[in-house]
Design a protein around this motif. Structure first.
Motif, PDB file in Angstrom:
ATOM      1  N   GLY A 133      -5.535 -81.902 127.914  1.00  0.00           N
ATOM      2  CA  GLY A 133      -3.635 -81.712 128.031  1.00  0.00           C
ATOM      3  C   GLY A 133      -3.215 -81.243 127.866  1.00  0.00           C
ATOM      4  N   ASP A 134      -2.034 -81.596 128.248  1.00  0.00           N
ATOM      5  CA  ASP A 134      -0.877 -80.564 128.234  1.00  0.00           C
ATOM      6  C   ASP A 134       0.651 -80.793 127.047  1.00  0.00           C
ATOM      7  OD1 ASP A 134       0.351 -82.923 128.574  1.00  0.00           O
ATOM      8  OD2 ASP A 134       0.728 -82.466 131.096  1.00  0.00           O
ATOM      9  N   SER A 135      -0.287 -80.998 126.403  1.00  0.00           N
ATOM     10  CA  SER A 135       0.592 -81.571 125.214  1.00  0.00           C
ATOM     11  C   SER A 135      -0.335 -81.378 123.824  1.00  0.00           C
ATOM     12  CB  SER A 135       2.461 -82.228 125.127  1.00  0.00           C
ATOM     13  OG  SER A 135       1.285 -83.805 125.164  1.00  0.00           O
ATOM     14  N   ILE A 136       0.013 -81.531 122.886  1.00  0.00           N
ATOM     15  CA  ILE A 136       0.082 -81.748 121.613  1.00  0.00           C
ATOM     16  C   ILE A 136      -0.458 -83.725 121.355  1.00  0.00           C
ATOM     17  CG2 ILE A 136       1.983 -82.321 120.565  1.00  0.00           C
ATOM     18  CD1 ILE A 136      -1.008 -81.416 119.066  1.00  0.00           C
ATOM     19  N   ARG A 137       0.379 -84.314 122.332  1.00  0.00           N
ATOM     20  CA  ARG A 137       0.023 -86.028 122.055  1.00  0.00           C
ATOM     21  C   ARG A 137      -1.205 -85.858 122.910  1.00  0.00           C
ATOM     22  NH1 ARG A 137       4.641 -89.351 122.906  1.00  0.00           N
ATOM     23  NH2 ARG A 137       5.604 -88.794 121.231  1.00  0.00           N
ATOM     24  N   ALA A 138      -1.561 -85.267 124.210  1.00  0.00           N
ATOM     25  CA  ALA A 138      -2.310 -85.246 125.202  1.00  0.00           C
ATOM     26  C   ALA A 138      -3.890 -85.130 124.795  1.00  0.00           C
ATOM     27  CB  ALA A 138      -1.705 -85.202 126.172  1.00  0.00           C
ATOM     28  N   ALA A 139      -3.106 -83.555 123.871  1.00  0.00           N
ATOM     29  CA  ALA A 139      -5.095 -83.007 123.343  1.00  0.00           C
ATOM     30  C   ALA A 139      -5.299 -85.043 121.858  1.00  0.00           C
ATOM     31  CB  ALA A 139      -4.583 -82.278 122.401  1.00  0.00           C
ATOM     32  N   GLN A 140      -3.740 -85.349 120.849  1.00  0.00           N
ATOM     33  CA  GLN A 140      -4.413 -85.849 120.573  1.00  0.00           C
ATOM     34  C   GLN A 140      -5.371 -87.349 120.722  1.00  0.00           C
ATOM     35  OE1 GLN A 140      -1.047 -86.567 118.557  1.00  0.00           O
ATOM     36  NE2 GLN A 140      -1.210 -84.692 117.081  1.00  0.00           N
ATOM     37  N   ALA A 141      -4.782 -87.525 122.151  1.00  0.00           N
ATOM     38  CA  ALA A 141      -5.497 -88.700 122.728  1.00  0.00           C
ATOM     39  C   ALA A 141      -6.980 -88.116 123.180  1.00  0.00           C
ATOM     40  CB  ALA A 141      -4.773 -89.357 124.185  1.00  0.00           C
ATOM     41  N   LEU A 142      -7.112 -87.100 124.074  1.00  0.00           N
ATOM     42  CA  LEU A 142      -8.471 -87.155 124.085  1.00  0.00           C
ATOM     43  C   LEU A 142      -9.225 -86.516 123.040  1.00  0.00           C
ATOM     44  CD1 LEU A 142      -7.477 -84.403 126.939  1.00  0.00           C
ATOM     45  CD2 LEU A 142      -8.285 -86.235 127.637  1.00  0.00           C
ATOM     46  N   GLN A 143      -8.884 -86.260 121.682  1.00  0.00           N
ATOM     47  CA  GLN A 143      -9.747 -85.825 120.673  1.00  0.00           C
ATOM     48  C   GLN A 143     -10.050 -86.930 119.905  1.00  0.00           C
ATOM     49  OE1 GLN A 143     -10.846 -83.862 118.822  1.00  0.00           O
ATOM     50  NE2 GLN A 143     -11.544 -84.614 117.511  1.00  0.00           N
ATOM     51  N   GLN A 144      -9.346 -88.655 120.168  1.00  0.00           N
ATOM     52  CA  GLN A 144      -9.754 -89.915 120.072  1.00  0.00           C
ATOM     53  C   GLN A 144     -10.575 -90.258 120.956  1.00  0.00           C
ATOM     54  OE1 GLN A 144      -5.962 -93.026 120.357  1.00  0.00           O
ATOM     55  NE2 GLN A 144      -8.226 -94.032 119.457  1.00  0.00           N
ATOM     56  N   LYS A 145     -10.637 -90.317 122.257  1.00  0.00           N
ATOM     57  CA  LYS A 145     -11.424 -90.428 123.098  1.00  0.00           C
ATOM     58  C   LYS A 145     -13.113 -89.755 122.869  1.00  0.00           C
ATOM     59  CE  LYS A 145     -13.288 -92.445 126.952  1.00  0.00           C
ATOM     60  NZ  LYS A 145     -13.729 -93.741 126.483  1.00  0.00           N
ATOM     61  N   HIS A 146     -12.998 -88.237 122.697  1.00  0.00           N
ATOM     62  CA  HIS A 146     -13.851 -87.846 122.707  1.00  0.00           C
ATOM     63  C   HIS A 146     -15.266 -87.946 121.359  1.00  0.00           C
ATOM     64  CE1 HIS A 146     -16.790 -84.167 122.456  1.00  0.00           C
ATOM     65  NE2 HIS A 146     -16.656 -84.308 120.690  1.00  0.00           N
ATOM     66  N   GLU A 147     -13.886 -88.735 120.539  1.00  0.00           N
ATOM     67  CA  GLU A 147     -14.504 -89.186 118.589  1.00  0.00           C
ATOM     68  C   GLU A 147     -15.522 -90.708 119.295  1.00  0.00           C
ATOM     69  OE1 GLU A 147     -11.405 -89.634 116.167  1.00  0.00           O
ATOM     70  OE2 GLU A 147     -10.811 -87.726 115.956  1.00  0.00           O
ATOM     71  N   GLU A 148     -15.109 -91.833 120.621  1.00  0.00           N
ATOM     72  CA  GLU A 148     -15.523 -92.942 120.456  1.00  0.00           C
ATOM     73  C   GLU A 148     -16.784 -92.344 121.368  1.00  0.00           C
ATOM     74  OE1 GLU A 148     -12.898 -94.105 123.352  1.00  0.00           O
ATOM     75  OE2 GLU A 148     -11.201 -95.205 121.715  1.00  0.00           O
ATOM     76  N   ILE A 149     -16.961 -90.919 122.250  1.00  0.00           N
ATOM     77  CA  ILE A 149     -18.127 -90.881 122.725  1.00  0.00           C
ATOM     78  C   ILE A 149     -18.966 -89.434 121.782  1.00  0.00           C
ATOM     79  CG2 ILE A 149     -19.162 -88.942 124.567  1.00  0.00           C
ATOM     80  CD1 ILE A 149     -16.205 -88.817 126.140  1.00  0.00           C
ATOM     81  N   GLU A 150     -18.647 -89.233 120.876  1.00  0.00           N
ATOM     82  CA  GLU A 150     -19.343 -89.007 119.927  1.00  0.00           C
ATOM     83  C   GLU A 150     -20.248 -89.905 118.886  1.00  0.00           C
ATOM     84  OE1 GLU A 150     -17.001 -86.412 116.932  1.00  0.00           O
ATOM     85  OE2 GLU A 150     -17.961 -84.842 117.933  1.00  0.00           O
TER      86      GLU A 150
END
Length: 611
Positions: free
Chosen positions: A256-273
């Motif tokens: 990501g290029d911002s804190i909001r983008a990083a949080q969205a990626l974190q949410q996607k990673h939680e779905e993968i987990e």
């Protein structure tokens, strides 16, 4: 009978009502099955006194015991007429048509061989199958004994063969050959039956051996089925983790290029987990199953199970490690973007302060603004240092090599390089912004220091004017005495010269300060608050002081000459008295004259009497 009565409570009253009839054993279910899996019903006609009503009641009761499913398979009825007349046998067979016509598939009539040799032509049931609804077959006495045993034997064999074809060991019969044979109805052995016993024992031994083999075969097949099931589940878990699971991680490597983008990626990673968690739960179950199989497995099975367990553990732990690494990268990315955002806000605040016009009211305000500026710069320095640290941690997390080679799940080189370049670019941009702000801070600091100096010069210049005014006031009001003799006047004259020197220094200092304010105003491109009227005031006071000081000095010099001449009168002739009188009048005239300032103002000294 009591067991049947206790099991089938719904027919208990019926059994009690015909209990005397049942005790006569007019008919019974042998427990065996025919080749169609139908039940075998035996009717032993032990005498010619058999009551058809009692036999019918017994048959009605016995037919109520089996389930409807068993009844649909039909019955094989064995009518033992060896001890009964042929008419009675025919009556019983015909009675079956009325009592159980739908359930009977075959009726076997047992008679001695001699009877069939004589009566075979008189057997009247061959052509009556359509009318009766079942087939009637004649059997000899020897054939009955063999057939009875053979029926149970074949039934047992067929059951074992069917069950062993199934992989489920739970279907294995819970009875052994002795149980099957013991379930046959009791009969009084005859000579032919005694002769058949060796053959029966031989068949029994064969059945025991086959039963043991079937048990072992079922056990082996059950184990093989369990191993195959475990192997299939292991492959299913491994294939998903190495296939779709690894693909999910491979295609989600951005930071990501911002804190909001990083949080969205974190949410996607939680779905993968979450998706992986389901398969990890299957892994735990499989691990327990494999552990249970290992405790009771044979050597070859243990080797295979351990290999499966190792393969499953390696893939699961490898995937879990990648998930953890990805989670660490995302957490480091969020911290990095958060620090970047905070530093950017700090730089914006500092830049806004630097771009604002500075118009402080006094030096204290300038000092306060300068202190605030230094604090903001120090905060930016700390934020930039923290950003460097967080960026280094993130780069280390991203570039940490896997503990084992796994090319298919590694991040693509291009995407990884893009992430690294993005982090470096962000840190370089923050560094440049901080450097620009630092340069602007240096300029602002210099400007504010010059303003401090400007205010200081203006304040000191005003102070010099005040000091010079105080010296003028003292000169006018307190420096009026001319001395009582030449020595005192001479001392006063020396003090006056020093007093004038102090005033001269104060004036020169004020002039220098005013000149400095002019230079500072030119540098700051501003106008001074007080230099416009301070310089005229300074010059005016100085001119007043100069005129007054000159007048004071001339008077002191005249007084000194007067006292010097007067003191010589004691030792000089009388003609010198005229000179003393002349000097005294001149001094009095000078004292009585006012001091005229350049602006025309006249100031008269306090009257002084010359003795």
């Amino acid at each position: 009978l009591q067991a049947w009565m206790s099991k089938f409570g719904s027919v208990t009253m019926e059994a009690n009502s015909i209990l005397p009839i049942l005790k006569k054993k007019l008919a019974f279910l042998s427990g065996g099955k025919d080749r169609r899996s139908g039940l075998i019903l035996t009717i032993p006609l032990n005498s010619d006194q058999t009551s058809m009503e009692e036999l019918s009641a017994t048959l009605d009761y016995l037919l109520s015991i089996p389930s409807e499913k068993c009844k649909t398979r039909g019955f094989t009825v064995i009518v033992d007429g060896r001890r009964s007349q042929w008419n009675i046998v025919k009556t019983v067979v015909l009675m079956l048509q009325n009592v159980i016509p739908a359930e009977v598939s075959l009726v076997c009539v047992v008679k001695p061989d001699e009877f069939w040799d004589k009566k075979v032509t008189h057997f009247c049931f061959w052509k009556e199958k359509d009318r009766l609804g079942f087939e009637v077959s004649p059997l000899s006495q020897h054939t009955h004994t063999h057939t009875h045993t053979h029926t149970h034997t074949e039934s047992f064999k067929n059951s074992l063969f069917y069950l062993c074809r199934s992989a489920d060991c739970a279907l294995l019969p819970s009875f052994d050959p002795e149980t099957v044979l013991q379930s046959a109805p009791a009969w009084c052995p005859m000579e032919e039956e005694l002769l058949a016993q060796p053959q029966v024992m031989k068949l029994l031994d064969s059945l025991r051996e086959q039963y043991t083999k079937y048990q072992e075969l079922c056990r082996q097949r059950s184990k093989r089925a369990q191993l195959d099931e475990v192997h299939a589940k292991v492959l299913q878990v491994v294939n998903w983790l190495q296939g779709p699971g690894s693909e999910l991680l491979k295609t989600h490597q951005a930071i990501g290029d911002s804190i909001r983008a990083a949080q969205a990626l974190q949410q996607k990673h939680e779905e993968i987990e979450s998706q992986h968690s389901e398969w990890f739960a299957v892994y735990m179950e499989l691990n327990q199953q494999i552990a249970a199989l290992l405790s009771a497995g044979e050597e070859e099975e243990v080797v295979e199970l351990k290999a499966l367990q190792q393969q499953l553990s390696d893939v699961c732990y490898r995937q879990a490690s990648q998930l953890e690494t990805r989670q660490n990268v995302l957490q480091a990315a969020q911290i990095f973007h958060s620090t970047t955002q905070e530093l950017s806000q700090q730089l914006d605040g500092l830049l806004g302060m630097l771009c604002a016009d500075v118009s402080p009211a006094d030096g204290a305000s300038i000092q306060q603004n300068l202190k605030l500026l230094e604090e903001k710069l120090q905060t930016v320095e700390s934020g930039l240092g923290s950003l460097r640290q967080k960026g280094t941690v993130l780069l280390e997390q991203m570039c940490t090599p896997w503990p084992w080679p796994l090319e298919e799940t590694e991040s693509p080189a291009g995407e990884q390089q893009d992430n690294v370049q993005h982090i470096q670019a962000v840190m370089e941009e923050m560094e440049l912004r901080k450097q620009r702000c630092e340069d602007m801070v240096d300029v602002r600091r210099l400007k504010m220091l010059q303003m401090v100096q400007l205010f200081k010069c203006e304040e000191d210049a005003l102070q010099a004017v005040e000091w010079l005014s105080e010296l003028l006031d003292a000169l006018l009001k307190t420096h009026v005495r001319l001395g009582d003799d030449s020595q005192e006047t001479k001392t006063m004259l020396d003090k006056h010269k020093k007093f004038v020197d102090v005033a001269q220094s104060t004036y020169d200092y004020g002039r220098q300060l005013l000149q400095a304010t002019v230079v500072l105003c030119q540098s700051l491109r501003c106008t001074t608050r007080s230099s416009g009227d301070t310089l005229p005031r300074l010059n005016r006071v100085w001119k007043q002081f100069s005129v007054t000081a000159d007048e004071r000095q001339q008077r002191l010099e005249l007084a000194l000459n007067f006292h010097t001449v007067a003191e010589r009168l004691v030792c000089v002739e009388a003609e010198a008295l005229d000179d003393v009188d002349t000097l005294g009048k001149t001094l009095l005239d000078r004292i009585s004259m006012p001091v005229i300032f350049p602006d025309g103002y006249k100031h008269s000294f306090t009257s002084v009497t010359v003795s």
